[in-house]
Design a protein around this motif. Structure first.
Motif, PDB file in Angstrom:
ATOM      1  N   ILE A   1     -29.806 -34.936 -66.267  1.00  0.00           N
ATOM      2  CA  ILE A   1     -29.277 -35.436 -67.543  1.00  0.00           C
ATOM      3  C   ILE A   1     -29.807 -36.831 -67.862  1.00  0.00           C
ATOM      4  O   ILE A   1     -29.646 -37.305 -68.985  1.00  0.00           O
ATOM      5  N   SER A   2     -30.449 -37.469 -66.880  1.00  0.00           N
ATOM      6  CA  SER A   2     -31.051 -38.785 -67.104  1.00  0.00           C
ATOM      7  C   SER A   2     -32.557 -38.685 -67.337  1.00  0.00           C
ATOM      8  O   SER A   2     -33.225 -39.705 -67.525  1.00  0.00           O
ATOM      9  N   SER A   3     -33.091 -37.477 -67.337  1.00  0.00           N
ATOM     10  CA  SER A   3     -34.531 -37.272 -67.483  1.00  0.00           C
ATOM     11  C   SER A   3     -35.012 -37.710 -68.862  1.00  0.00           C
ATOM     12  O   SER A   3     -34.256 -37.732 -69.834  1.00  0.00           O
ATOM     13  N   LYS A   4     -36.290 -38.027 -68.965  1.00  0.00           N
ATOM     14  CA  LYS A   4     -36.874 -38.382 -70.269  1.00  0.00           C
ATOM     15  C   LYS A   4     -37.234 -37.146 -71.087  1.00  0.00           C
ATOM     16  O   LYS A   4     -37.602 -37.254 -72.255  1.00  0.00           O
ATOM     17  N   TYR A   5     -37.116 -35.955 -70.463  1.00  0.00           N
ATOM     18  CA  TYR A   5     -37.448 -34.715 -71.157  1.00  0.00           C
ATOM     19  C   TYR A   5     -36.182 -34.027 -71.666  1.00  0.00           C
ATOM     20  O   TYR A   5     -35.227 -33.828 -70.917  1.00  0.00           O
ATOM     21  N   SER A   6     -36.214 -33.629 -72.939  1.00  0.00           N
ATOM     22  CA  SER A   6     -35.017 -33.047 -73.545  1.00  0.00           C
ATOM     23  C   SER A   6     -34.608 -31.737 -72.889  1.00  0.00           C
ATOM     24  O   SER A   6     -33.413 -31.476 -72.697  1.00  0.00           O
ATOM     25  N   THR A   7     -35.572 -30.886 -72.535  1.00  0.00           N
ATOM     26  CA  THR A   7     -35.202 -29.597 -71.935  1.00  0.00           C
ATOM     27  C   THR A   7     -34.602 -29.781 -70.546  1.00  0.00           C
ATOM     28  O   THR A   7     -33.761 -28.982 -70.122  1.00  0.00           O
ATOM     29  N   HIS A   8     -35.003 -30.834 -69.826  1.00  0.00           N
ATOM     30  CA  HIS A   8     -34.367 -31.130 -68.542  1.00  0.00           C
ATOM     31  C   HIS A   8     -32.907 -31.530 -68.760  1.00  0.00           C
ATOM     32  O   HIS A   8     -32.024 -31.132 -67.994  1.00  0.00           O
ATOM     33  N   ARG A   9     -32.676 -32.327 -69.793  1.00  0.00           N
ATOM     34  CA  ARG A   9     -31.296 -32.737 -70.076  1.00  0.00           C
ATOM     35  C   ARG A   9     -30.450 -31.535 -70.492  1.00  0.00           C
ATOM     36  O   ARG A   9     -29.278 -31.429 -70.115  1.00  0.00           O
ATOM     37  N   MET A  10     -31.034 -30.623 -71.269  1.00  0.00           N
ATOM     38  CA  MET A  10     -30.310 -29.401 -71.649  1.00  0.00           C
ATOM     39  C   MET A  10     -29.912 -28.608 -70.408  1.00  0.00           C
ATOM     40  O   MET A  10     -28.770 -28.151 -70.291  1.00  0.00           O
TER      41      MET A  10
ATOM     42  N   THR B   1     -30.519 -22.025 -57.111  1.00  0.00           N
ATOM     43  CA  THR B   1     -31.225 -22.644 -55.980  1.00  0.00           C
ATOM     44  C   THR B   1     -32.430 -23.422 -56.488  1.00  0.00           C
ATOM     45  O   THR B   1     -32.748 -23.420 -57.683  1.00  0.00           O
ATOM     46  N   LEU B   2     -33.123 -24.075 -55.565  1.00  0.00           N
ATOM     47  CA  LEU B   2     -34.310 -24.838 -55.948  1.00  0.00           C
ATOM     48  C   LEU B   2     -35.360 -23.947 -56.584  1.00  0.00           C
ATOM     49  O   LEU B   2     -36.074 -24.356 -57.505  1.00  0.00           O
ATOM     50  N   GLU B   3     -35.464 -22.694 -56.112  1.00  0.00           N
ATOM     51  CA  GLU B   3     -36.437 -21.769 -56.692  1.00  0.00           C
ATOM     52  C   GLU B   3     -35.985 -21.303 -58.076  1.00  0.00           C
ATOM     53  O   GLU B   3     -36.744 -21.329 -59.045  1.00  0.00           O
ATOM     54  N   VAL B   4     -34.725 -20.898 -58.176  1.00  0.00           N
ATOM     55  CA  VAL B   4     -34.206 -20.340 -59.425  1.00  0.00           C
ATOM     56  C   VAL B   4     -34.149 -21.382 -60.532  1.00  0.00           C
ATOM     57  O   VAL B   4     -34.201 -21.042 -61.723  1.00  0.00           O
ATOM     58  N   GLN B   5     -34.062 -22.650 -60.163  1.00  0.00           N
ATOM     59  CA  GLN B   5     -33.983 -23.693 -61.197  1.00  0.00           C
ATOM     60  C   GLN B   5     -35.138 -23.603 -62.176  1.00  0.00           C
ATOM     61  O   GLN B   5     -34.983 -23.888 -63.368  1.00  0.00           O
ATOM     62  N   TYR B   6     -36.319 -23.180 -61.708  1.00  0.00           N
ATOM     63  CA  TYR B   6     -37.481 -23.140 -62.593  1.00  0.00           C
ATOM     64  C   TYR B   6     -37.352 -22.035 -63.634  1.00  0.00           C
ATOM     65  O   TYR B   6     -37.879 -22.160 -64.747  1.00  0.00           O
ATOM     66  N   LEU B   7     -36.653 -20.955 -63.272  1.00  0.00           N
ATOM     67  CA  LEU B   7     -36.384 -19.915 -64.265  1.00  0.00           C
ATOM     68  C   LEU B   7     -35.499 -20.478 -65.379  1.00  0.00           C
ATOM     69  O   LEU B   7     -35.782 -20.273 -66.568  1.00  0.00           O
ATOM     70  N   PHE B   8     -34.438 -21.175 -64.994  1.00  0.00           N
ATOM     71  CA  PHE B   8     -33.545 -21.760 -66.006  1.00  0.00           C
ATOM     72  C   PHE B   8     -34.266 -22.832 -66.810  1.00  0.00           C
ATOM     73  O   PHE B   8     -34.053 -22.956 -68.029  1.00  0.00           O
ATOM     74  N   GLN B   9     -35.119 -23.597 -66.140  1.00  0.00           N
ATOM     75  CA  GLN B   9     -35.857 -24.617 -66.866  1.00  0.00           C
ATOM     76  C   GLN B   9     -36.777 -23.981 -67.900  1.00  0.00           C
ATOM     77  O   GLN B   9     -36.920 -24.476 -69.031  1.00  0.00           O
ATOM     78  N   MET B  10     -37.401 -22.844 -67.511  1.00  0.00           N
ATOM     79  CA  MET B  10     -38.248 -22.122 -68.456  1.00  0.00           C
ATOM     80  C   MET B  10     -37.429 -21.642 -69.650  1.00  0.00           C
ATOM     81  O   MET B  10     -37.864 -21.733 -70.807  1.00  0.00           O
ATOM     82  N   TRP B  11     -36.198 -21.149 -69.378  1.00  0.00           N
ATOM     83  CA  TRP B  11     -35.374 -20.664 -70.476  1.00  0.00           C
ATOM     84  C   TRP B  11     -35.029 -21.776 -71.465  1.00  0.00           C
ATOM     85  O   TRP B  11     -35.072 -21.580 -72.677  1.00  0.00           O
ATOM     86  N   PHE B  12     -34.717 -22.958 -70.980  1.00  0.00           N
ATOM     87  CA  PHE B  12     -34.341 -24.035 -71.895  1.00  0.00           C
ATOM     88  C   PHE B  12     -35.549 -24.557 -72.676  1.00  0.00           C
ATOM     89  O   PHE B  12     -35.394 -25.040 -73.800  1.00  0.00           O
ATOM     90  N   VAL B  13     -36.759 -24.431 -72.103  1.00  0.00           N
ATOM     91  CA  VAL B  13     -37.964 -24.728 -72.884  1.00  0.00           C
ATOM     92  C   VAL B  13     -38.102 -23.723 -74.023  1.00  0.00           C
ATOM     93  O   VAL B  13     -38.327 -24.078 -75.189  1.00  0.00           O
ATOM     94  N   LEU B  14     -37.950 -22.432 -73.685  1.00  0.00           N
ATOM     95  CA  LEU B  14     -38.056 -21.376 -74.692  1.00  0.00           C
ATOM     96  C   LEU B  14     -36.972 -21.511 -75.760  1.00  0.00           C
ATOM     97  O   LEU B  14     -37.243 -21.398 -76.964  1.00  0.00           O
TER      98      LEU B  14
END
Length: 506
Positions: A349-358, A429-442
């Motif tokens: 939530i402190s990241s400079k990237y909006s999708t990370h904050r989402m 998990t650390l692996e699954v986080q990238y799936l969720f991160q991809m979803w918030f980008v989309l």
């Protein structure tokens, strides 16, 4: 041009936090029904949301005066008077509350001022009674120390400013107070916290160490140092301070409360419960903070039913806390999950990237640390967020969205996709986080283009397929994910093709 309009629409999302007028009107309705407990809660919230509204502060001050919280009432009424000194009602009640706390000269001055402003006003009889009382009781009231009243009032004002996040203003009040009363250690302790909250950590530590030199063993200073070490993740310093705090046995209620709340905040639940539970018999009507820390320390030290009972009392005092139980998403078997990794969530939530904050706000909605993170004055800053990010934060705070406009309707559907993914893949998990991160980008890109997110299950299946097929394309099949989400392969293919358009590359 169309993209610009979409951007403006998302950035002009109606605030999900009701304003001061909303709570003020609810308070007035509760007062009409003689529901004074509810009126107090709503008026308090109205004052928090409208700190510069003289009329709201005035009414809240009257309620505090009726509850005999005279120092707090004085601070509110005096602030209302400062904002609008030409209002006769403010002058009269300032006379009355000044008399209640022993500021005799001020009570006389403002009573006389009111009679000059409104010689036929509705409070003329009461103002005359104040003057008459002061005249006949002057000798008995000589013992009242107006200097002590000044200290209490200034500290109360600083406390309220800090609660409202106005730390620079609180610092100014406390620095002036210390200049006048250089041995007023509570003011130093509060000033140290104010400095910490604006990022002046070294200044905060210096103040606290000075207090400990001049007031050996000052419990509030030790507790504040522990809080700073906890937030700064200084494990060695925190460990030493915790060992010291565990050896302290305070007898007065204020120190027990401070010790218990501090230990609960830093996760030392058993010792925190010992001190807070010892105070329960006395009762703390209206003190939501006490029941918050009691509930948390009781629940996490194994006294689950008592923790729930304390939370129930808290909700009765502050209905806005309903659904914010700190244990809601805690799970012993998933201690390593990212949704319960405090540092990871703060990082996102402190990241400079909006999708990370989402993504961070979505994790927050599932986290046992939600209340702590939301309450921290430096971690959430609405002024830095886009419209979509504000919606994500509102979602984490369990705001009830409506279908009155397409923006909110599409956003809710996008979060339903995230919930489907969470149902399928939790814990994160650390692996699954990238799936969720991809979803918030989309989803961010799709929302900016008014994508309707019609088929939630098909979208979740498409996201899983797209993600895992990039990891191991030979073993991942569309048939598997179509069956998992009970949709057809053709439907899955359709939504994969739709989402591909929102990937962040050509």
């Amino acid at each position: 041009m169309e993209k610009q309009r979409q951007k403006e629409k998302l950035n002009n999302v109606v605030s999900f936090i009701p304003n001061g007028d909303y709570y003020f009107n609810k308070a007035l309705k509760a007062m009409d029904k003689d529901q004074m407990d509810k009126a107090y809660k709503y008026m308090k919230r109205a004052a928090e949301l409208s700190p510069d509204d003289a009329h709201v502060l005035m009414q809240f001050g009257i309620l505090e005066m009726d509850a005999q919280n005279f120092e707090k009432a004085y601070e509110l009424i005096h602030t209302a008077y400062s904002l609008d000194p030409s209002e006769p009602e403010h002058v009269f009640f300032l006379a009355e509350i000044s008399g209640c706390i022993g500021m005799v000269r001020d009570a006389q001055k403002f009573a006389e001022m009111y009679l000059q402003m409104e010689p036929d006003g509705m409070y003329v009889v009461e103002a005359e009674e104040i003057l008459e009382f002061l005249q006949y009781e002057e000798e008995e009231m000589e013992h009242i120390d107006e200097e002590d009243s000044e200290k209490l009032i200034a500290q109360e004002k600083a406390r309220r400013l800090m609660e409202n996040g106005q730390f620079d203003e609180a610092i100014e009040v406390l620095e002036q107070l210390i200049e006048t009363f250089p041995d007023l250690w509570p003011a130093y302790n509060n000033l140290s916290l104010a400095y910490f909250y604006v990022g002046e950590t070294e200044q905060a530590r210096a103040l606290l160490n000075n207090v400990l030199r001049e007031s050996l063993g000052n419990l509030h200073a030790l507790c504040n140092l522990a809080v700073i070490a906890y937030y700064e993740k200084n494990e060695s310093e925190l460990s030493a301070l915790v060992e010291m705090l565990k050896k302290i046995n305070p007898y007065d209620w204020e120190n027990r409360y401070k010790l218990g709340a501090t230990l609960a905040l830093i996760g030392e639940y058993e010792v925190a419960y010992k001190w807070l539970q010892s105070m329960k018999r006395k009762g703390f009507p209206g003190d939501a903070g006490f029941y918050f820390w009691l509930a948390q320390s009781a629940y996490f030290s194994g006294h689950i039913e008592e923790g729930k009972a304390a939370w129930k009392l808290l909700v009765e005092m502050d209905p806005t806390k309903d659904g914010y139980e700190p244990w809601l998403n805690a799970s012993e078997e998933h201690d390593e999950s990212l949704e319960n990794n405090r540092e990871f969530i703060i990082e996102k939530i402190s990241s400079k990237y909006s999708t990370h904050r989402m993504f961070g706000f979505f994790l927050l909605s599932k986290s046992a640390y939600k209340q702590e993170i939301i309450a921290h004055p430096k971690l959430i800053d609405l002024s830095k967020y886009s419209g979509i990010e504000k919606l994500c934060l509102a979602y984490a705070l369990q705001h009830q969205f409506t279908n009155d406009n397409d923006t909110e309707k599409y956003f809710v559907r996008s979060m339903e996709v995230a919930e489907e993914l969470y149902k399928s893949l939790n814990p994160i998990t650390l692996e699954v986080q990238y799936l969720f991160q991809m979803w918030f980008v989309l989803s961010e890109r799709a929302l900016k283009n008014d994508y309707p997110f019609k088929n939630v299950k098909a979208l979740a299946a498409a996201v899983e397929y797209m993600f895992f097929s990039t990891i191991n394309s030979k073993k991942v099949t569309k048939k598997h994910y179509a069956e998992k989400y009970n949709i057809s392969v053709s439907t899955l293919t359709k939504y994969v093709e739709e989402l591909i358009h929102y990937l962040p590359f050509d």
